[in-house]
Scaffold this motif. Sequence first.
Motif, PDB file in Angstrom:
ATOM      1  N   PRO A 242      -0.019  -6.901   0.858  1.00 33.52           N
ATOM      2  CA  PRO A 242      -0.302  -7.058  -1.024  1.00 33.52           C
ATOM      3  C   PRO A 242      -1.188  -7.254  -1.129  1.00 33.52           C
ATOM      4  CG  PRO A 242       1.663  -8.586   0.245  1.00 33.52           C
ATOM      5  CD  PRO A 242       1.204  -7.215   1.246  1.00 33.52           C
ATOM      6  N   ALA A 243      -1.590  -8.384  -0.113  1.00 33.27           N
ATOM      7  CA  ALA A 243      -3.297  -8.152  -0.145  1.00 33.27           C
ATOM      8  C   ALA A 243      -4.118  -7.050  -0.600  1.00 33.27           C
ATOM      9  CB  ALA A 243      -3.490  -9.776   1.145  1.00 33.27           C
ATOM     10  N   PHE A 244      -3.902  -6.357   0.334  1.00 33.43           N
ATOM     11  CA  PHE A 244      -4.720  -4.512   0.044  1.00 33.43           C
ATOM     12  C   PHE A 244      -4.826  -3.956  -1.009  1.00 33.43           C
ATOM     13  CE2 PHE A 244      -6.711  -4.175   4.266  1.00 33.43           C
ATOM     14  CZ  PHE A 244      -6.241  -4.989   4.456  1.00 33.43           C
ATOM     15  N   HIS A 245      -3.770  -4.779  -2.104  1.00 35.14           N
ATOM     16  CA  HIS A 245      -3.686  -4.502  -3.624  1.00 35.14           C
ATOM     17  C   HIS A 245      -2.729  -2.372  -3.801  1.00 35.14           C
ATOM     18  CE1 HIS A 245      -5.169  -8.270  -5.159  1.00 35.14           C
ATOM     19  NE2 HIS A 245      -6.094  -7.224  -4.241  1.00 35.14           N
ATOM     20  N   GLY A 246      -1.779  -2.734  -2.836  1.00 33.77           N
ATOM     21  CA  GLY A 246      -1.996  -1.085  -2.877  1.00 33.77           C
ATOM     22  C   GLY A 246      -2.378   0.014  -2.148  1.00 33.77           C
ATOM     23  N   LEU A 247      -2.729  -0.315  -1.607  1.00 38.87           N
ATOM     24  CA  LEU A 247      -3.673   0.275  -0.676  1.00 38.87           C
ATOM     25  C   LEU A 247      -3.462   0.291   0.864  1.00 38.87           C
ATOM     26  CD1 LEU A 247      -7.743  -0.107  -1.584  1.00 38.87           C
ATOM     27  CD2 LEU A 247      -5.630   1.876  -2.112  1.00 38.87           C
ATOM     28  N   TYR A 248      -2.931   1.358   2.094  1.00 37.02           N
ATOM     29  CA  TYR A 248      -2.281   1.761   3.180  1.00 37.02           C
ATOM     30  C   TYR A 248      -3.997   0.900   4.365  1.00 37.02           C
ATOM     31  CZ  TYR A 248      -0.362   2.936   7.444  1.00 37.02           C
ATOM     32  OH  TYR A 248       0.102   2.844   8.689  1.00 37.02           O
TER      33      TYR A 248
ATOM     34  N   ALA B 231      13.481  13.945   5.829  1.00 38.97           N
ATOM     35  CA  ALA B 231      13.452  12.727   6.952  1.00 38.97           C
ATOM     36  C   ALA B 231      12.215  12.168   6.951  1.00 38.97           C
ATOM     37  CB  ALA B 231      14.351  13.270   8.461  1.00 38.97           C
ATOM     38  N   PHE B 232      11.233  13.090   6.918  1.00 36.00           N
ATOM     39  CA  PHE B 232       9.832  12.882   6.899  1.00 36.00           C
ATOM     40  C   PHE B 232       9.625  12.305   6.065  1.00 36.00           C
ATOM     41  CE2 PHE B 232       5.464  14.073   6.181  1.00 36.00           C
ATOM     42  CZ  PHE B 232       4.719  12.997   7.420  1.00 36.00           C
ATOM     43  N   SER B 233       9.444  11.942   5.129  1.00 33.40           N
ATOM     44  CA  SER B 233       9.307  11.306   3.377  1.00 33.40           C
ATOM     45  C   SER B 233       9.912  10.326   3.469  1.00 33.40           C
ATOM     46  CB  SER B 233       9.500  12.193   2.528  1.00 33.40           C
ATOM     47  OG  SER B 233      11.042  12.467   2.367  1.00 33.40           O
ATOM     48  N   PHE B 234      11.305  10.479   4.354  1.00 28.71           N
ATOM     49  CA  PHE B 234      11.644   8.461   4.053  1.00 28.71           C
ATOM     50  C   PHE B 234      11.295   8.008   5.667  1.00 28.71           C
ATOM     51  CE2 PHE B 234      13.885   6.064   6.586  1.00 28.71           C
ATOM     52  CZ  PHE B 234      15.146   4.813   5.289  1.00 28.71           C
ATOM     53  N   THR B 235      10.759   8.554   6.431  1.00 28.66           N
ATOM     54  CA  THR B 235       9.968   7.550   7.337  1.00 28.66           C
ATOM     55  C   THR B 235       8.285   6.870   7.086  1.00 28.66           C
ATOM     56  OG1 THR B 235      10.873   9.243   8.990  1.00 28.66           O
ATOM     57  CG2 THR B 235       8.729   8.312   9.653  1.00 28.66           C
ATOM     58  N   VAL B 236       7.628   8.403   5.876  1.00 27.85           N
ATOM     59  CA  VAL B 236       6.154   8.141   5.540  1.00 27.85           C
ATOM     60  C   VAL B 236       7.022   7.298   4.127  1.00 27.85           C
ATOM     61  CG1 VAL B 236       4.332   8.576   4.534  1.00 27.85           C
ATOM     62  CG2 VAL B 236       5.409   9.663   5.925  1.00 27.85           C
ATOM     63  N   SER B 237       7.794   6.719   3.388  1.00 26.62           N
ATOM     64  CA  SER B 237       7.902   6.173   3.237  1.00 26.62           C
ATOM     65  C   SER B 237       8.476   4.606   3.332  1.00 26.62           C
ATOM     66  CB  SER B 237       8.569   6.637   1.656  1.00 26.62           C
ATOM     67  OG  SER B 237      10.033   6.843   2.632  1.00 26.62           O
ATOM     68  N   ARG B 238       9.317   4.297   4.135  1.00 25.46           N
ATOM     69  CA  ARG B 238       9.640   3.687   4.776  1.00 25.46           C
ATOM     70  C   ARG B 238       8.012   2.767   5.586  1.00 25.46           C
ATOM     71  NH1 ARG B 238      14.037   3.771   9.337  1.00 25.46           N
ATOM     72  NH2 ARG B 238      11.998   4.975  10.087  1.00 25.46           N
ATOM     73  N   GLU B 239       7.253   3.311   6.030  1.00 27.17           N
ATOM     74  CA  GLU B 239       6.214   2.658   6.975  1.00 27.17           C
ATOM     75  C   GLU B 239       5.189   2.594   6.461  1.00 27.17           C
ATOM     76  OE1 GLU B 239       2.803   2.283   9.504  1.00 27.17           O
ATOM     77  OE2 GLU B 239       4.594   2.134   9.534  1.00 27.17           O
ATOM     78  N   LEU B 240       5.272   3.527   4.261  1.00 22.07           N
ATOM     79  CA  LEU B 240       4.178   2.576   3.894  1.00 22.07           C
ATOM     80  C   LEU B 240       4.594   0.792   2.646  1.00 22.07           C
ATOM     81  CD1 LEU B 240       3.420   5.755   1.906  1.00 22.07           C
ATOM     82  CD2 LEU B 240       1.949   4.169   3.105  1.00 22.07           C
ATOM     83  N   LYS B 241       6.179   1.322   2.817  1.00 18.92           N
ATOM     84  CA  LYS B 241       7.141  -0.497   2.532  1.00 18.92           C
ATOM     85  C   LYS B 241       7.001  -1.005   3.016  1.00 18.92           C
ATOM     86  CE  LYS B 241      10.909  -1.715   0.561  1.00 18.92           C
ATOM     87  NZ  LYS B 241      12.477  -1.362   0.322  1.00 18.92           N
TER      88      LYS B 241
END
Length: 86
Positions: free
Chosen positions: A17-23, A2-12
């Motif tokens: 997009p203006a940051f070119h993939g940088l969070y 569940a943790f990896s799902f939460t992190v991936s959802r947050e990143l997505k």
Amino acid sequence: MAFSFTVSRELKRNTDPAFHGLYSCRRADTLAKTRRLNKSTRDAFNQQTPQTQDFIRKELALHPSPEVISGRLRLKHGVSVSKNTL
């Protein structure tokens, strides 16, 4: 898992997009706040009848889970409201 799902959802959802993939946590916070402020005027809860809204409020006051409330609405009133709406 569940943790990896939460992190991936947050990143997505919150990587600009203006940051070119940088969070950026600051930019992510801004994006999330903007989404909350600009929520749809077609709010799913407000589309429900006053009777359904009252039932939901009473059930939430009793503290059952949204899944339980959704099921009770379906059984007792024939109304389908997702747990996410609640």
